[in-house]
Scaffold this motif. Sequence first.
Motif: not given
Length: 85
Positions: A36-42
């Motif tokens: 979820t956090q990686l998706t937000a970063i992307r």
Amino acid sequence: MRYDKKIVNRLKKSEGQMRGVLNMMDTEKDCKEVVTQLTAIRSSIDKAIGLIVAENLVQCISDENSGLTSEEAVQEAIHLLVKTR
């Protein structure tokens, strides 16, 4: 090219989020939380890319020394956006 302070701040926020993800991994957080956090970063980085390309397009079109026609500048911007996906 000058980069808007908002873009720089967006990337600094992404940098902080990435450190947070690494910390989450070190503490063995659930994979769903990490993803979820990686998706937000992307998403944040994708928005920054769009803003940078948009600003560059305006600069290229208005720069008489660029040697690009308006159509070529638009095509170059589209190529940059597609390449990032």
